[in-house]
Design a protein around this motif. Structure first.
Motif, PDB file in Angstrom:
ATOM      1  N   SER A   1       0.838  -1.200   0.000  1.00  0.00           N
ATOM      2  CA  SER A   1       0.000   0.000   0.000  1.00  0.00           C
ATOM      3  C   SER A   1       0.874   1.252   0.000  1.00  0.00           C
ATOM      4  CB  SER A   1      -0.914  -0.014   1.228  1.00  0.00           C
ATOM      5  OG  SER A   1      -1.763   1.101   1.216  1.00  0.00           O
ATOM      6  N   THR A   2       1.213   1.703  -1.205  1.00  0.00           N
ATOM      7  CA  THR A   2       2.001   2.925  -1.363  1.00  0.00           C
ATOM      8  C   THR A   2       1.111   3.990  -1.998  1.00  0.00           C
ATOM      9  OG1 THR A   2       2.732   2.366  -3.586  1.00  0.00           O
ATOM     10  CG2 THR A   2       4.112   1.582  -1.751  1.00  0.00           C
ATOM     11  N   ALA A   3       1.578   5.205  -2.020  1.00  0.00           N
ATOM     12  CA  ALA A   3       0.811   6.295  -2.626  1.00  0.00           C
ATOM     13  C   ALA A   3       0.521   6.003  -4.098  1.00  0.00           C
ATOM     14  CB  ALA A   3       1.564   7.615  -2.478  1.00  0.00           C
ATOM     15  N   VAL A   4       1.525   5.484  -4.816  1.00  0.00           N
ATOM     16  CA  VAL A   4       1.342   5.192  -6.242  1.00  0.00           C
ATOM     17  C   VAL A   4       0.328   4.066  -6.433  1.00  0.00           C
ATOM     18  CG1 VAL A   4       2.481   4.304  -8.322  1.00  0.00           C
ATOM     19  CG2 VAL A   4       3.611   6.029  -6.918  1.00  0.00           C
ATOM     20  N   ASN A   5       0.482   2.957  -5.689  1.00  0.00           N
ATOM     21  CA  ASN A   5      -0.452   1.847  -5.825  1.00  0.00           C
ATOM     22  C   ASN A   5      -1.860   2.260  -5.427  1.00  0.00           C
ATOM     23  OD1 ASN A   5       1.438   0.127  -6.841  1.00  0.00           O
ATOM     24  ND2 ASN A   5       1.770  -0.994  -4.944  1.00  0.00           N
ATOM     25  N   ASN A   6      -1.990   3.075  -4.388  1.00  0.00           N
ATOM     26  CA  ASN A   6      -3.313   3.553  -3.973  1.00  0.00           C
ATOM     27  C   ASN A   6      -3.935   4.435  -5.050  1.00  0.00           C
ATOM     28  OD1 ASN A   6      -3.114   2.157  -1.571  1.00  0.00           O
ATOM     29  ND2 ASN A   6      -2.319   3.915  -0.451  1.00  0.00           N
ATOM     30  N   ALA A   7      -3.131   5.280  -5.689  1.00  0.00           N
ATOM     31  CA  ALA A   7      -3.633   6.141  -6.764  1.00  0.00           C
ATOM     32  C   ALA A   7      -4.077   5.307  -7.967  1.00  0.00           C
ATOM     33  CB  ALA A   7      -2.563   7.152  -7.172  1.00  0.00           C
ATOM     34  N   ILE A   8      -3.324   4.262  -8.279  1.00  0.00           N
ATOM     35  CA  ILE A   8      -3.716   3.364  -9.372  1.00  0.00           C
ATOM     36  C   ILE A   8      -5.065   2.733  -9.056  1.00  0.00           C
ATOM     37  CG2 ILE A   8      -3.182   1.171 -10.524  1.00  0.00           C
ATOM     38  CD1 ILE A   8      -0.192   1.977 -10.286  1.00  0.00           C
ATOM     39  N   GLY A   9      -5.218   2.244  -7.837  1.00  0.00           N
ATOM     40  CA  GLY A   9      -6.481   1.643  -7.421  1.00  0.00           C
ATOM     41  C   GLY A   9      -7.641   2.614  -7.519  1.00  0.00           C
ATOM     42  N   GLU A  10      -7.422   3.851  -7.087  1.00  0.00           N
ATOM     43  CA  GLU A  10      -8.478   4.874  -7.169  1.00  0.00           C
ATOM     44  C   GLU A  10      -8.868   5.151  -8.613  1.00  0.00           C
ATOM     45  OE1 GLU A  10     -10.336   6.470  -4.840  1.00  0.00           O
ATOM     46  OE2 GLU A  10      -9.454   4.963  -3.504  1.00  0.00           O
ATOM     47  N   THR A  11      -7.871   5.220  -9.494  1.00  0.00           N
ATOM     48  CA  THR A  11      -8.159   5.448 -10.910  1.00  0.00           C
ATOM     49  C   THR A  11      -9.003   4.317 -11.475  1.00  0.00           C
ATOM     50  OG1 THR A  11      -6.096   6.676 -11.213  1.00  0.00           O
ATOM     51  CG2 THR A  11      -7.124   5.774 -13.200  1.00  0.00           C
ATOM     52  N   LEU A  12      -8.648   3.078 -11.140  1.00  0.00           N
ATOM     53  CA  LEU A  12      -9.388   1.927 -11.661  1.00  0.00           C
ATOM     54  C   LEU A  12     -10.815   1.888 -11.126  1.00  0.00           C
ATOM     55  CD1 LEU A  12      -6.594  -0.767 -11.429  1.00  0.00           C
ATOM     56  CD2 LEU A  12      -7.551   0.239 -13.504  1.00  0.00           C
ATOM     57  N   ARG A  13     -11.012   2.281  -9.869  1.00  0.00           N
ATOM     58  CA  ARG A  13     -12.342   2.251  -9.260  1.00  0.00           C
ATOM     59  C   ARG A  13     -13.209   3.439  -9.666  1.00  0.00           C
ATOM     60  NH1 ARG A  13      -9.162   0.107  -5.257  1.00  0.00           N
ATOM     61  NH2 ARG A  13      -8.773   2.104  -4.253  1.00  0.00           N
ATOM     62  N   SER A  14     -12.609   4.513 -10.135  1.00  0.00           N
ATOM     63  CA  SER A  14     -13.346   5.752 -10.369  1.00  0.00           C
ATOM     64  C   SER A  14     -14.357   5.666 -11.504  1.00  0.00           C
ATOM     65  CB  SER A  14     -12.381   6.905 -10.632  1.00  0.00           C
ATOM     66  OG  SER A  14     -11.775   6.748 -11.897  1.00  0.00           O
TER      67      SER A  14
ATOM     68  N   THR B   1     -14.158   6.941 -14.442  1.00  0.00           N
ATOM     69  CA  THR B   1     -14.287   8.255 -15.076  1.00  0.00           C
ATOM     70  C   THR B   1     -14.131   8.205 -16.591  1.00  0.00           C
ATOM     71  OG1 THR B   1     -11.942   8.707 -14.774  1.00  0.00           O
ATOM     72  CG2 THR B   1     -13.431   9.465 -13.028  1.00  0.00           C
ATOM     73  N   GLY B   2     -13.905   7.027 -17.135  1.00  0.00           N
ATOM     74  CA  GLY B   2     -13.743   6.929 -18.583  1.00  0.00           C
ATOM     75  C   GLY B   2     -12.314   7.118 -19.044  1.00  0.00           C
ATOM     76  N   GLU B   3     -11.377   7.259 -18.110  1.00  0.00           N
ATOM     77  CA  GLU B   3      -9.963   7.368 -18.480  1.00  0.00           C
ATOM     78  C   GLU B   3      -9.555   6.090 -19.213  1.00  0.00           C
ATOM     79  OE1 GLU B   3      -7.471   9.676 -17.197  1.00  0.00           O
ATOM     80  OE2 GLU B   3      -8.899  10.951 -16.176  1.00  0.00           O
ATOM     81  N   ASP B   4      -8.729   6.207 -20.203  1.00  0.00           N
ATOM     82  CA  ASP B   4      -8.286   5.041 -20.962  1.00  0.00           C
ATOM     83  C   ASP B   4      -7.035   4.464 -20.296  1.00  0.00           C
ATOM     84  OD1 ASP B   4      -8.334   3.127 -22.887  1.00  0.00           O
ATOM     85  OD2 ASP B   4      -8.339   4.533 -24.560  1.00  0.00           O
ATOM     86  N   PHE B   5      -7.193   4.030 -19.044  1.00  0.00           N
ATOM     87  CA  PHE B   5      -6.095   3.557 -18.217  1.00  0.00           C
ATOM     88  C   PHE B   5      -5.291   2.455 -18.898  1.00  0.00           C
ATOM     89  CE2 PHE B   5      -4.152   1.011 -14.910  1.00  0.00           C
ATOM     90  CZ  PHE B   5      -3.608   1.971 -14.081  1.00  0.00           C
ATOM     91  N   TRP B   6      -5.962   1.475 -19.500  1.00  0.00           N
ATOM     92  CA  TRP B   6      -5.277   0.311 -20.087  1.00  0.00           C
ATOM     93  C   TRP B   6      -4.379   0.726 -21.241  1.00  0.00           C
ATOM     94  CZ3 TRP B   6      -6.234  -2.636 -16.314  1.00  0.00           C
ATOM     95  CH2 TRP B   6      -7.451  -2.563 -15.660  1.00  0.00           C
ATOM     96  N   LEU B   7      -4.838   1.644 -22.047  1.00  0.00           N
ATOM     97  CA  LEU B   7      -4.047   2.101 -23.184  1.00  0.00           C
ATOM     98  C   LEU B   7      -2.785   2.831 -22.724  1.00  0.00           C
ATOM     99  CD1 LEU B   7      -3.685   2.613 -26.231  1.00  0.00           C
ATOM    100  CD2 LEU B   7      -5.063   4.660 -25.931  1.00  0.00           C
ATOM    101  N   PHE B   8      -2.930   3.688 -21.730  1.00  0.00           N
ATOM    102  CA  PHE B   8      -1.804   4.507 -21.282  1.00  0.00           C
ATOM    103  C   PHE B   8      -0.863   3.780 -20.331  1.00  0.00           C
ATOM    104  CE2 PHE B   8      -5.062   7.849 -22.181  1.00  0.00           C
ATOM    105  CZ  PHE B   8      -4.486   8.250 -23.369  1.00  0.00           C
ATOM    106  N   ASN B   9      -1.236   2.584 -19.869  1.00  0.00           N
ATOM    107  CA  ASN B   9      -0.410   1.850 -18.911  1.00  0.00           C
ATOM    108  C   ASN B   9      -0.061   0.454 -19.396  1.00  0.00           C
ATOM    109  OD1 ASN B   9      -0.138   3.624 -16.370  1.00  0.00           O
ATOM    110  ND2 ASN B   9      -2.247   3.883 -17.068  1.00  0.00           N
ATOM    111  N   ASN B  10       0.069   0.292 -20.690  1.00  0.00           N
ATOM    112  CA  ASN B  10       0.596  -0.929 -21.308  1.00  0.00           C
ATOM    113  C   ASN B  10      -0.172  -2.197 -20.997  1.00  0.00           C
ATOM    114  OD1 ASN B  10       2.728   0.487 -22.546  1.00  0.00           O
ATOM    115  ND2 ASN B  10       3.805   0.508 -20.610  1.00  0.00           N
ATOM    116  N   GLY B  11      -1.478  -2.138 -21.039  1.00  0.00           N
ATOM    117  CA  GLY B  11      -2.242  -3.368 -21.002  1.00  0.00           C
ATOM    118  C   GLY B  11      -2.805  -3.781 -19.679  1.00  0.00           C
ATOM    119  N   VAL B  12      -2.591  -5.026 -19.320  1.00  0.00           N
ATOM    120  CA  VAL B  12      -3.255  -5.662 -18.186  1.00  0.00           C
ATOM    121  C   VAL B  12      -2.613  -5.260 -16.868  1.00  0.00           C
ATOM    122  CG1 VAL B  12      -3.838  -7.880 -17.150  1.00  0.00           C
ATOM    123  CG2 VAL B  12      -3.906  -7.605 -19.626  1.00  0.00           C
TER     124      VAL B  12
END
Length: 75
Positions: free
Chosen positions: A44-57, A59-70
């Motif tokens: 549980s780091t700031a970066v991992n927590n932020a990633i989790g928040e983005t995935l749960r949000s 908001t329509g962000e294209d997370f998979w495209l900008f973060n190399n897949g799975v």
């Protein structure tokens, strides 16, 4: 289909078939299929927590495209 250097493979599969391949009978991710990721060990780091928040949000962000897949389910 393998690469000319025999360092990797390319495969086309339906998403449900891919899911069955990467999970065990109890639907746990088969970690032996994936390269180790330092984010998995960091916990549980700031970066991992932020990633989790983005995935749960949702908001329509294209997370998979900008973060190399799975992204693994361990995050």
């Amino acid at each position: 289909m393998s690469t000319s250097l025999a360092e990797g493979y390319v495969c086309l599969a339906r998403l449900d078939e891919y899911y069955r391949f990467i999970t065990s009978d109890n639907e746990a991710l088969r970690l032996e299929l994936f390269e180790s990721n330092v984010g998995d060990y960091a916990g549980s780091t700031a970066v991992n927590n932020a990633i989790g928040e983005t995935l749960r949000s949702g908001t329509g962000e294209d997370f998979w495209l900008f973060n190399n897949g799975v992204v693994t389910a361990t995050r």
